[in-house]
Enzyme design. Structure first.
Site, PDB file in Angstrom:
ATOM      1  N   PRO A 293       0.783  -1.247   0.000  1.00 57.16           N
ATOM      2  CA  PRO A 293       0.000   0.000   0.000  1.00 57.16           C
ATOM      3  C   PRO A 293       0.816   1.300   0.000  1.00 57.16           C
ATOM      4  O   PRO A 293       0.244   2.385  -0.123  1.00 57.16           O
ATOM      5  CB  PRO A 293      -0.837  -0.107   1.287  1.00 57.16           C
ATOM      6  CG  PRO A 293      -0.132  -1.088   2.143  1.00 57.16           C
ATOM      7  CD  PRO A 293       0.589  -2.022   1.238  1.00 57.16           C
ATOM      8  N   TYR A 385       2.940   9.215  -8.428  1.00 56.39           N
ATOM      9  CA  TYR A 385       2.002   9.274  -7.293  1.00 56.39           C
ATOM     10  C   TYR A 385       0.624   9.767  -7.730  1.00 56.39           C
ATOM     11  O   TYR A 385      -0.403   9.233  -7.313  1.00 56.39           O
ATOM     12  CB  TYR A 385       2.594  10.149  -6.176  1.00 56.39           C
ATOM     13  CG  TYR A 385       1.890   9.966  -4.857  1.00 56.39           C
ATOM     14  CD1 TYR A 385       2.129   8.846  -4.066  1.00 56.39           C
ATOM     15  CD2 TYR A 385       0.960  10.895  -4.414  1.00 56.39           C
ATOM     16  CE1 TYR A 385       1.470   8.650  -2.869  1.00 56.39           C
ATOM     17  CE2 TYR A 385       0.297  10.721  -3.209  1.00 56.39           C
ATOM     18  CZ  TYR A 385       0.556   9.590  -2.443  1.00 56.39           C
ATOM     19  OH  TYR A 385      -0.112   9.409  -1.257  1.00 56.39           O
TER      20      TYR A 385
HETATM   21  P1  RFL Z   1     -11.761  -5.865  -3.772  1.00 55.03           P
HETATM   22  O1  RFL Z   1     -11.954  -4.490  -3.259  1.00 55.03           O
HETATM   23  O2  RFL Z   1     -11.059  -6.830  -2.904  1.00 55.03           O
HETATM   24  O3  RFL Z   1     -13.192  -6.412  -4.165  1.00 55.03           O
HETATM   25  C1  RFL Z   1     -13.389  -7.764  -4.480  1.00 55.03           C
HETATM   26  C2  RFL Z   1     -14.821  -8.128  -4.113  1.00 55.03           C
HETATM   27  O4  RFL Z   1     -15.083  -9.465  -4.525  1.00 55.03           O
HETATM   28  C3  RFL Z   1     -15.778 -10.134  -3.506  1.00 55.03           C
HETATM   29  N1  RFL Z   1     -15.560 -11.582  -3.670  1.00 55.03           N
HETATM   30  C4  RFL Z   1     -16.429 -12.402  -4.310  1.00 55.03           C
HETATM   31  N2  RFL Z   1     -17.599 -12.158  -4.909  1.00 55.03           N
HETATM   32  C5  RFL Z   1     -18.237 -13.204  -5.479  1.00 55.03           C
HETATM   33  N3  RFL Z   1     -17.748 -14.462  -5.464  1.00 55.03           N
HETATM   34  C6  RFL Z   1     -16.566 -14.751  -4.865  1.00 55.03           C
HETATM   35  N4  RFL Z   1     -16.121 -16.010  -4.840  1.00 55.03           N
HETATM   36  C7  RFL Z   1     -15.852 -13.694  -4.265  1.00 55.03           C
HETATM   37  N5  RFL Z   1     -14.676 -13.612  -3.599  1.00 55.03           N
HETATM   38  C8  RFL Z   1     -14.516 -12.339  -3.250  1.00 55.03           C
HETATM   39  C9  RFL Z   1     -15.223  -9.559  -2.234  1.00 55.03           C
HETATM   40  O5  RFL Z   1     -16.115  -9.749  -1.140  1.00 55.03           O
HETATM   41  C10 RFL Z   1     -15.050  -8.082  -2.611  1.00 55.03           C
HETATM   42  O6  RFL Z   1     -16.194  -7.319  -2.315  1.00 55.03           O
HETATM   43  O7  RFL Z   1     -10.960  -5.853  -5.155  1.00 55.03           O
HETATM   44  P2  RFL Z   1     -10.927  -4.758  -6.347  1.00 55.03           P
HETATM   45  O8  RFL Z   1     -12.299  -4.358  -6.773  1.00 55.03           O
HETATM   46  O9  RFL Z   1      -9.975  -5.305  -7.322  1.00 55.03           O
HETATM   47  O10 RFL Z   1     -10.310  -3.448  -5.646  1.00 55.03           O
HETATM   48  C11 RFL Z   1      -8.974  -3.432  -5.195  1.00 55.03           C
HETATM   49  C12 RFL Z   1      -8.844  -2.498  -4.000  1.00 55.03           C
HETATM   50  O11 RFL Z   1      -9.825  -2.841  -3.035  1.00 55.03           O
HETATM   51  C13 RFL Z   1      -7.451  -2.549  -3.374  1.00 55.03           C
HETATM   52  O12 RFL Z   1      -6.477  -2.615  -4.378  1.00 55.03           O
HETATM   53  C14 RFL Z   1      -7.169  -1.319  -2.490  1.00 55.03           C
HETATM   54  O13 RFL Z   1      -7.953  -1.336  -1.326  1.00 55.03           O
HETATM   55  C15 RFL Z   1      -5.689  -1.254  -2.121  1.00 55.03           C
HETATM   56  N6  RFL Z   1      -5.370  -0.120  -1.232  1.00 55.03           N
HETATM   57  C16 RFL Z   1      -5.188   1.160  -1.732  1.00 55.03           C
HETATM   58  N7  RFL Z   1      -5.361   1.405  -3.042  1.00 55.03           N
HETATM   59  C17 RFL Z   1      -5.264   2.689  -3.519  1.00 55.03           C
HETATM   60  O14 RFL Z   1      -5.402   2.888  -4.725  1.00 55.03           O
HETATM   61  N8  RFL Z   1      -5.026   3.761  -2.688  1.00 55.03           N
HETATM   62  C18 RFL Z   1      -4.852   3.595  -1.354  1.00 55.03           C
HETATM   63  O15 RFL Z   1      -4.698   4.573  -0.625  1.00 55.03           O
HETATM   64  C19 RFL Z   1      -4.895   2.246  -0.829  1.00 55.03           C
HETATM   65  N9  RFL Z   1      -4.756   2.035   0.479  1.00 55.03           N
HETATM   66  C20 RFL Z   1      -5.268  -0.327   0.144  1.00 55.03           C
HETATM   67  C21 RFL Z   1      -4.951   0.774   0.978  1.00 55.03           C
HETATM   68  C22 RFL Z   1      -5.486  -1.579   0.698  1.00 55.03           C
HETATM   69  C23 RFL Z   1      -5.384  -1.747   2.053  1.00 55.03           C
HETATM   70  N10 RFL Z   1      -5.635  -3.031   2.561  1.00 55.03           N
HETATM   71  C24 RFL Z   1      -6.534  -3.284   3.618  1.00 55.03           C
HETATM   72  C25 RFL Z   1      -5.149  -4.180   1.838  1.00 55.03           C
HETATM   73  C26 RFL Z   1      -4.852   0.622   2.323  1.00 55.03           C
HETATM   74  C27 RFL Z   1      -5.038  -0.637   2.867  1.00 55.03           C
HETATM   75  C28 RFL Z   1      -4.893  -0.753   4.339  1.00 55.03           C
HETATM   76  C1  PHB Z   2      -4.912   5.685   3.372  1.00 50.25           C
HETATM   77  O1  PHB Z   2      -5.526   4.672   3.713  1.00 50.25           O
HETATM   78  O2  PHB Z   2      -5.324   6.829   3.631  1.00 50.25           O
HETATM   79  C2  PHB Z   2      -3.627   5.503   2.646  1.00 50.25           C
HETATM   80  C3  PHB Z   2      -3.149   4.233   2.390  1.00 50.25           C
HETATM   81  C4  PHB Z   2      -1.949   4.083   1.702  1.00 50.25           C
HETATM   82  C5  PHB Z   2      -1.240   5.197   1.308  1.00 50.25           C
HETATM   83  C6  PHB Z   2      -1.730   6.469   1.556  1.00 50.25           C
HETATM   84  C7  PHB Z   2      -2.929   6.626   2.235  1.00 50.25           C
HETATM   85  O3  PHB Z   2      -0.054   5.058   0.673  1.00 50.25           O
END
Ligand code: RFL
Ligand code: PHB
Length: 395
Positions: A293, A385
């Site tokens: 992330p 970025y």
């Molecule tokens: P998702 O969001 O995981 O959605 C997938 C969906 O599919 C469902 N699913 C199913 N549905 C039907 N049948 C099945 N068998 C299934 N299995 C799963 C799930 O329940 C879910 O609803 O994937 P998608 O759409 O590709 O989106 C990706 C993003 O969610 C992910 O890349 C980001 O959250 C990553 N990320 C960040 N990305 C950014 O661009 N900017 C950020 O600031 C950023 N910060 C982060 C992040 C990810 C984090 N975590 C928790 C990993 C910060 C964190 C802490």
């Molecule tokens: C956020 O969750 O706000 C977040 C996560 C990853 C980043 C920046 C912000 O690199």
């Protein structure tokens, strides 16, 4: 049941794909294993690239984001107890990022799809994708206990890193690339006013820390921890003491504390699968690639993938041409690998590696010094970025 595009997963990738297709008159059905309440409450990303913000705005999803999101024109890189601003807007011809939580994007997307009569089935079970190499792939699933079949022209695997679509492809058809990092992020949501107007990425001898925000009342903070640590290892007092130590920057600055509302440990890995297509199954977002992330790229990459996929599907239904669909994987992967490089680079520059190699640490400080003192290096960071352009070749 029948639809043109069967979409597995109602994350940002699946919901936005369904929305983009709808705007071009192409019907789709979204299947999601979790409930609407659960997907609208999961805390994840916060940073939207300029291109993501523009796309959401252009497609009618920008109203609440413009009102409630925060546009940031810079970020701070903090090391050796001193902050250095990277002026994103000045270095990229006016581009910026918007801090607007992923679950708010999800709420906006779900509402837009349901208001437009879109079909999203929540809380489905036992999802299976079949006949992927045929021109009539099928999704089998259970809804309220009853076995149902959805006949499709195409299937979009938007089911994230733990989904069923990628594992349904024969293993020999895919190549996996992976790097697991020897640290994790401890993330909290705290009820407090912002401590800074812009995000702070901080390297300290004790490890990485990140100050982000959500609203005027809720802040998002992260710090590097051991992947084996759990929420139980970190009392509120210990968390604040660690964050205060890592983020200390002289007498003029203090992190504002408040009640901690949520805690979690987030693993860090880089992962790509190639190609992102198998027959009539197209993988998009986290189902095809994961980034650590640190670069804030995951959600933005998911958005870029479905933009390319939607354009290819629109071209197919308008004119019958399938060359854009055939080039989908190649088009996405060029940008995916650049985002992987950037996320790996930010991660490597900003974290302490176990073992405390002093040579590596000196290099990290030199790198940060260079990035914050050279216009060329700062520009390279800034353009990545705020988001590299999405190439919609031939669309
Ligand atoms: P998702 O969001 O995981 O959605 C997938 C969906 O599919 C469902 N699913 C199913 N549905 C039907 N049948 C099945 N068998 C299934 N299995 C799963 C799930 O329940 C879910 O609803 O994937 P998608 O759409 O590709 O989106 C990706 C993003 O969610 C992910 O890349 C980001 O959250 C990553 N990320 C960040 N990305 C950014 O661009 N900017 C950020 O600031 C950023 N910060 C982060 C992040 C990810 C984090 N975590 C928790 C990993 C910060 C964190 C802490
Ligand atoms: C956020 O969750 O706000 C977040 C996560 C990853 C980043 C920046 C912000 O690199």
């Amino acid at each position: 049941m029948r639809t043109r595009v069967g979409i597995v997963g109602a994350g940002p990738a699946g919901l936005l794909l369904s929305h983009l297709l709808h705007l071009h008159g192409i019907d789709s059905v979204v299947l999601e294993v979790r409930s609407r309440e659960a997907i609208e409450a999961t805390i994840r990303a916060g940073v939207l690239e300029q291109g993501t913000v523009d796309l959401l705005s252009e497609t009618g999803l920008g109203e609440r984001m413009r009102r409630e999101g925060f546009r940031h024109h810079g970020i701070e890189l903090r090391f050796a107890g001193r902050g250095h601003r990277i002026d994103l807007a000045a270095l990229t011809g006016g581009k910026a990022i918007t801090v607007y939580a992923q679950h708010e994007v999800i709420k906006d997307l779900v509402k837009a799809r349901l208001d437009a009569g879109g079909e999203i089935h929540f809380s489905v079970e036992d999802v299976n994708v079949l006949d992927l190499k045929s021109t009539a792939p099928t999704i089998r699933f259970r809804k309220d206990g009853a076995l149902t079949e959805l006949a499709c022209d195409f299937i979009a695997g938007c089911d994230g890193s733990q989904g069923v679509c990628r594992p349904s492809v024969p293993p020999r058809a895919l190549t996996h690339y992976e790097r697991v990092y020897p640290f994790a992020w401890f993330g909290i949501l705290a009820q407090a006013p912002p401590s800074a107007e812009e995000l702070i990425y901080n390297l300290h001898d004790r490890g990485f820390a990140l100050v982000s925000t959500r609203t005027r009342e809720i802040q998002r903070l992260y710090f590097q921890c051991d992947p084996k640590e759990t929420v139980a290892d970190w009392s509120d007092d210990r968390i604040w003491a660690e964050l205060q130590t890592r983020l200390a920057a002289g007498p003029g600055w203090k992190l504002i504390e408040g009640p901690i509302l949520q805690k979690g440990v987030i693993g860090m890995r880089s992962f790509v699968v190639e190609p992102m297509q198998y027959g009539r199954l197209f993988l998009a977002g986290d189902s095809a690639h994961i980034v650590p992330p640190t670069g804030a790229k995951g959600l933005n990459l998911a958005v870029a993938d479905v933009r390319v996929l939607a354009a290819a599907l629109v071209a197919f239904y308008r004119t019958g041409r399938s060359d854009l669909l055939e080039r989908y994987s190649e088009s996405c992967l060029r940008r995916v690998w650049k985002a992987q490089r950037f996320s790996w680079w930010m991660t490597s520059m900003l974290h302490r590696f176990p073992g405390g190699d002093p040579f590596r640490h000196r290099l990290q400080i030199a790198e940060l010094d260079y990035v914050t003192s050279s216009a060329a290096a700062a520009t390279a960071l800034a353009e990545n970025y705020v988001g590299l352009p999405i190439e919609l070749t031939g669309a």
